[in-house]
Scaffold this active site. Structure first.
Site, mmCIF file in Angstrom:
data_model
loop_
_atom_site.group_PDB
_atom_site.id
_atom_site.type_symbol
_atom_site.label_atom_id
_atom_site.label_comp_id
_atom_site.label_asym_id
_atom_site.label_seq_id
_atom_site.Cartn_x
_atom_site.Cartn_y
_atom_site.Cartn_z
ATOM 1 N N ASN A 186 -34.278 -18.594 -73.450
ATOM 2 C CA ASN A 186 -35.318 -18.034 -72.603
ATOM 3 C C ASN A 186 -35.329 -18.789 -71.273
ATOM 4 O OD1 ASN A 186 -37.358 -16.036 -72.300
ATOM 5 N ND2 ASN A 186 -38.949 -17.575 -72.589
ATOM 6 N N GLU B 34 -37.712 -12.392 -65.095
ATOM 7 C CA GLU B 34 -37.778 -13.839 -65.363
ATOM 8 C C GLU B 34 -36.760 -14.551 -64.477
ATOM 9 O OE1 GLU B 34 -38.808 -16.504 -66.640
ATOM 10 O OE2 GLU B 34 -40.212 -16.127 -68.266
ATOM 11 N N ASP C 99 -46.695 -18.881 -69.336
ATOM 12 C CA ASP C 99 -45.296 -18.442 -69.263
ATOM 13 C C ASP C 99 -44.545 -19.373 -68.310
ATOM 14 O OD1 ASP C 99 -42.900 -16.690 -69.158
ATOM 15 O OD2 ASP C 99 -44.217 -15.194 -70.062
ATOM 16 N N ASN D 184 -41.088 -21.780 -72.769
ATOM 17 C CA ASN D 184 -41.096 -21.490 -71.336
ATOM 18 C C ASN D 184 -41.221 -22.789 -70.550
ATOM 19 O OD1 ASN D 184 -40.948 -18.605 -70.345
ATOM 20 N ND2 ASN D 184 -42.387 -18.361 -72.047
ATOM 21 N N ARG E 167 -32.585 -16.454 -79.198
ATOM 22 C CA ARG E 167 -31.952 -16.320 -77.886
ATOM 23 C C ARG E 167 -32.530 -17.382 -76.961
ATOM 24 N NH1 ARG E 167 -35.284 -14.530 -73.915
ATOM 25 N NH2 ARG E 167 -37.002 -13.097 -74.386
#
Length: 306
Positions: A116, A28, A212, A162, A114
């Site tokens: 991202n 990522e 995504d 995302n 968390r």
């Protein structure tokens, strides 16, 4: 006039290639550094930051004590702003021994969340989203971290976040509610850094994966990675019409960004997490970093103003 007549289909020069068979659990966080002419990217679950110099092939890596998920260059200082599992921090790869310099942890009470994906807007403010580590509970939120150290929440209720990316005029922000399969558009106020009027902009067809990471090119088209869809697709920024796509030999495609000296190389990350033995055998390049040349350039990454 049809929508695609003003936004032509992209053309690809050469073929897709895997430039680092990293086997990342969750690749990522792509960032092309114009300052260094190098590509940064992360393996979130393995808590690792990579840097690739395409001109020489040299690769560097830094390991962290918690997940690292997104990054941007700093405008007025060396190094990067990054999102780690719990919040925002500065990190200078040239002084890695000093470790991250913590800035703000916005969710100390949400131990199963968390950070991202994330990136900076044109005014140098860093936008980052949080998510449920198990990708189930709608506990994630969208935050903005400003150069003066102020952190504000702008939306919430997401299991997996995302993006974001912006329209060329900076007045629309796109943001993905990945777990629900929705790509949302907001009205964006560039001066004040606020969002309003969230609406569903696009949903992929059944069986085409989930949205995504994404980026905008210099023509204004959106490029979106398909988790469990084995491709990156290119879209008209208003209608959402698909203008083209790149198929990949891996199913879990996670992010994309433009880089290279002329910003015509599209870099793409992928993931191997969750694949069973048979799928891993069928996808030996899962978790790899890919690249392909495109006929028109992307946009330089915005830097953090602090």
């Amino acid at each position: 006039m049809s929508p695609s007549s003003t936004f032509p289909a992209p053309r690809f020069e050469g073929t897709l290639r895997c430039i680092h068979a990293a086997g990342a659990s969750l690749g990522e966080g792509l960032l092309w550094s114009a300052r260094e002419q190098a590509l940064y990217w992360v393996d979130i679950l393995e808590k690792r930051l990579w840097r690739l110099d395409p001109a020489t092939g040299k690769q560097d890596q830094w390991d962290f004590t918690e997940e690292i998920s997104a990054l941007a260059e700093r405008e007025n200082a060396p190094g990067l702003i990054v999102t780690l599992r719990r919040g925002f921090a500065f990190f200078d790869p040239a002084n890695a021994g000093a470790g991250p310099q913590w800035l703000h942890r916005p969710e100390p009470q949400l131990l199963t969340n968390r950070f991202n994906d994330g990136k900076c807007d044109a005014r140098g403010r860093f936008w980052g989203g949080t998510m449920d580590f198990d990708c189930v509970a709608p506990s994630g939120a969208l935050y903005r971290f400003d150069p003066d150290g102020k952190c504000s929440q702008h939306d919430s209720g997401f299991a997996v976040t995302n993006g974001p990316t912006w329209s060329l005029d900076g007045r629309t922000m796109y943001f993905n509610d990945t777990a629900q399969g929705g790509i949302h558009a907001y009205d964006f106020d560039p001066e004040h850094g606020t969002v309003a009027h969230r609406r569903l902009w696009l949903r992929f067809a059944r069986g085409d994966g989930l949205p995504d990471g994404m980026t905008t090119d210099a023509a204004g088209r959106l490029w979106i990675a398909h988790w469990a869809g084995a491709c990156v697709s290119c879209h008209h920024p208003s209608s959402g019409e698909e203008l083209g796509r790149i198929g990949l030999p891996v199913s879990q495609v996670t992010n994309c960004t433009f880089g290279g000296p002329d910003l015509r190389t599209l870099y793409i990350t992928s993931a191997s997490t969750g694949l069973d033995e048979a799928r891993r055998a069928a996808e030996p390049l899962a978790g790899g970093l890919f690249a392909i040349e495109v006929d028109s350039p992307g946009l330089p990454a915005f830097r953090f103003g602090g």
